[in-house]
Design an enzyme around this catalytic site. Structure first.
Site, PDB file in Angstrom:
ATOM      1  N   GLU A 193     -44.402  30.871 -19.428  1.00 38.45           N
ATOM      2  CA  GLU A 193     -44.360  30.093 -21.006  1.00 38.45           C
ATOM      3  C   GLU A 193     -43.446  30.988 -21.309  1.00 38.45           C
ATOM      4  OE1 GLU A 193     -47.380  31.027 -23.428  1.00 38.45           O
ATOM      5  OE2 GLU A 193     -48.640  30.175 -22.061  1.00 38.45           O
TER       6      GLU A 193
ATOM      7  N   GLU B 275     -52.453  36.303 -19.900  1.00 41.98           N
ATOM      8  CA  GLU B 275     -51.285  37.747 -21.017  1.00 41.98           C
ATOM      9  C   GLU B 275     -52.955  38.461 -21.425  1.00 41.98           C
ATOM     10  OE1 GLU B 275     -49.705  36.255 -24.854  1.00 41.98           O
ATOM     11  OE2 GLU B 275     -48.035  35.049 -24.161  1.00 41.98           O
TER      12      GLU B 275
HETATM   13  C1  BGP Z   1     -48.265  33.497 -26.397  1.00 38.21           C
HETATM   14  C2  BGP Z   1     -49.620  32.092 -25.633  1.00 38.21           C
HETATM   15  C3  BGP Z   1     -49.848  30.687 -25.646  1.00 38.21           C
HETATM   16  C4  BGP Z   1     -49.062  30.737 -26.923  1.00 38.21           C
HETATM   17  C5  BGP Z   1     -47.824  30.927 -27.626  1.00 38.21           C
HETATM   18  C6  BGP Z   1     -47.040  30.774 -28.687  1.00 38.21           C
HETATM   19  O1  BGP Z   1     -48.128  34.598 -26.186  1.00 38.21           O
HETATM   20  O2  BGP Z   1     -50.052  32.749 -24.540  1.00 38.21           O
HETATM   21  O3  BGP Z   1     -50.965  30.940 -25.717  1.00 38.21           O
HETATM   22  O4  BGP Z   1     -50.042  30.123 -28.296  1.00 38.21           O
HETATM   23  O5  BGP Z   1     -47.941  32.555 -27.244  1.00 38.21           O
HETATM   24  O6  BGP Z   1     -47.675  31.180 -30.060  1.00 38.21           O
HETATM   25  P1  BGP Z   1     -48.555  31.140 -31.281  1.00 38.21           P
HETATM   26  O7  BGP Z   1     -48.669  30.124 -30.923  1.00 38.21           O
HETATM   27  O8  BGP Z   1     -48.776  32.597 -32.207  1.00 38.21           O
HETATM   28  O9  BGP Z   1     -47.455  30.695 -32.097  1.00 38.21           O
END
Ligand code: BGP
Length: 486
Positions: free
Chosen positions: A386, A179
């Site tokens: 993801e 990302e």
């Molecule tokens: C994505 C990232 C992850 C993870 C996920 C969930 O954008 O790649 O690393 O963090 O989001 O978000 P959060 O951790 O803010 O709940």
């Protein structure tokens, strides 16, 4: 009934990242990263030792996280039991080179990943390795200001090339960075402390460009060192819908999609910034130095497939050019409400209701749209790296976790991947974020995503693992290759 059409090699997997799952943040020689510091609310310009002593924060941070560093055997055995075909995880740069550019490799660091990768291969679980997931070395940030300096390109390539050499033949899928488009919006991940808005944005766009060049360089190194391996970047993707059919709103939504996501596909896959992106940078006086050599590197390092992460969609509407600067600053870090004067104003989709549990505006169809949009531009095989549902789960007396909401979310999204497959899009795999509960970048352990519950709260806990209902559900999904989604 929809016909389910996943092919036999479809990679049903889960994803995590190093600083969110491992813990052991200073163990066995590991150096600190910007992700560590951000999780502890430490300014990267401060000396970490001094700053660490000052923290009394109750929100969980990366010091222990899910303690995967010590419990990796148990975690991998659970993955095998679940039937995972692939596991996407990241290597912490600061375990390999603690300061980021050390002359010697940190043996204990590389040995940790040797054990993980060897065990995954032994279990028949495809290791899908992210080289850089938000955790730039704090040492390099102090030394020369991180991604804002061109030196970061060479240091990243050296680190990535070391991994390609070391794991040659043992890792078939590499993901260069996670990302980049979300990372560059968060000052903490870039170590930006500049307060002047113009200079701050100029630094941000310089970092972005250097990351693109570093990514292309690493891709070319991978192709040279291990021609059998496949490599790709991973982008955050959230399609933006126009709030109305007014041409101004339709153009605003197109601007949002193009300036946040689609331009990246051009840079990665064609080695060129599209004109609308250069114009936007120029109009704002944010254009970084782009040399002829940079362009050659970009053209020489093209990915073999394309990765993206999807959680939900967003909306956009027309925004006048003279919108107040104060308003722009107020929503600057909120991706869902950001304002780009004269270009677009983002907002949560007014026609989708908020989920009662996590307040997200859930949109499975947005995933089908995402696949179509991304494929149309890159024409490469796609990997969903993801997708998941964050919520505060309840551990019952009998240690069960009835996360029906997560099962429903995952099921609806898998059905939309099936739609993309039926459209003829080559989809390599799907990765649930996450396998076990990990540190959320925004809410510590108050928000959980895992199929496996980790018994801890913001301050700690037993760290024992418990299978959630979603664990057993995903096990059935994988065993039936997506045919049984109930
Ligand atoms: C994505 C990232 C992850 C993870 C996920 C969930 O954008 O790649 O690393 O963090 O989001 O978000 P959060 O951790 O803010 O709940």
């Amino acid at each position: 009934m929809t016909e389910i059409r996943f092919d036999d090699n479809f990679l049903w997997g889960c994803a995590t990242s190093a600083f969110q799952v491992e813990g052991a943040y200073k163990e066995d020689g590991k150096g600190l990263s910007l992700a560590d510091l951000r999780s502890m609310s430490i300014n990267p310009a401060e000396e970490p030792t001094k700053a660490l002593a000052n923290t009394g924060d109750k929100i969980a941070d990366s010091t222990v996280a899910s303690d995967h560093y010590h419990r990796w055997e148990e975690d991998l055995a659970l993955m095998k039991e679940c039937g995972l075909k692939s596991y996407r995880f990241s290597i912490a740069w600061t375990r390999i080179f603690p300061e980021g550019d050390d002359a010697e490799v940190n043996r204990a660091g590389i040995e940790f990943y040797d054990k993980i990768i060897d065990r995954l291969n032994e279990y028949g679980i495809e290791p899908i390795v992210t080289i850089y997931h938000f955790d730039f070395p704090a040492g390099l940030q102090r030394k020369y200001g991180g991604w804002a300096d061109r030196q970061a390109i060479a240091d990243f390539d050296r680190y990535a090339s070391y991994l390609f050499e070391h794991f040659k033949g043992r890792v078939r899928y590499w993901l260069v960075n996670n990302e980049q488009n979300a990372m560059i919006r968060r000052d903490g991940y870039l170590g930006i402390t500049e307060t002047d808005p113009l200079k701050r944005e100029q630094i941000r766009h310089r970092c972005n460009h250097h990351m693109f060049v570093a990514c292309a360089k690493a891709i070319a190194s991978c192709h040279r060192i291990d021609p059998e391996a496949k490599i790709a970047p991973v982008m955050a993707y959230a399609p933006h819908y126009p709030v109305s059919s007014r041409p101004e709103d339709v153009l605003a939504a197109k601007n949002a999609n193009d300036l946040y996501f689609h331009y990246m596909i051009d840079v990665h896959c064609r080695g060129e910034y599209p004109g609308y992106y250069l114009r936007w940078l120029e109009d704002n006086d944010w254009l970084p130095e782009i040399t002829q050599e940079d362009l050659e590197i970009l053209r020489a390092g093209r990915p073999d497939f394309f990765g993206f992460n999807y959680y939900r969609s967003n909306a956009a509407q027309y925004c006048p050019a003279d919108v107040s600067r104060e308003l722009v600053e107020r929503y600057r870090v909120d991706a869902r409400s950001r304002i780009l004067p004269g270009v677009c104003r983002c907002l949560p989709n007014p026609v989708i209701p908020e989920d009662s549990l996590n307040k997200w505006k859930l949109d499975p169809i947005g995933l089908h749209i995402a696949f179509r949009n991304v494929y149309e531009l890159c024409h490469l095989p796609l990997m969903l790296c993801e997708n998941g549902f964050g919520a505060p789960d309840v551990l019952e007396e009998d240690k069960a976790i009835h996360d029906t909401y997560r099962i429903e979310y995952l099921k609806e999204h898998i059905l939309q991947i099936n739609e993309a497959v039926r459209d003829g899009i080559p989809v390599l795999g799907y990765h649930v974020w996450t396998f076990q509960d990990v540190l959320s970048t925004s809410e510590g352990f108050r928000k959980r995503y895992g199929l496996v519950y980790v018994d801890r709260d913001e301050e700690g806990g037993s760290l024992d693992r418990y299978r959630k209902d979603s664990f057993y559900w995903y096990q059935r999904v994988i065993a039936t290759n997506g045919k049984c989604l109930e």
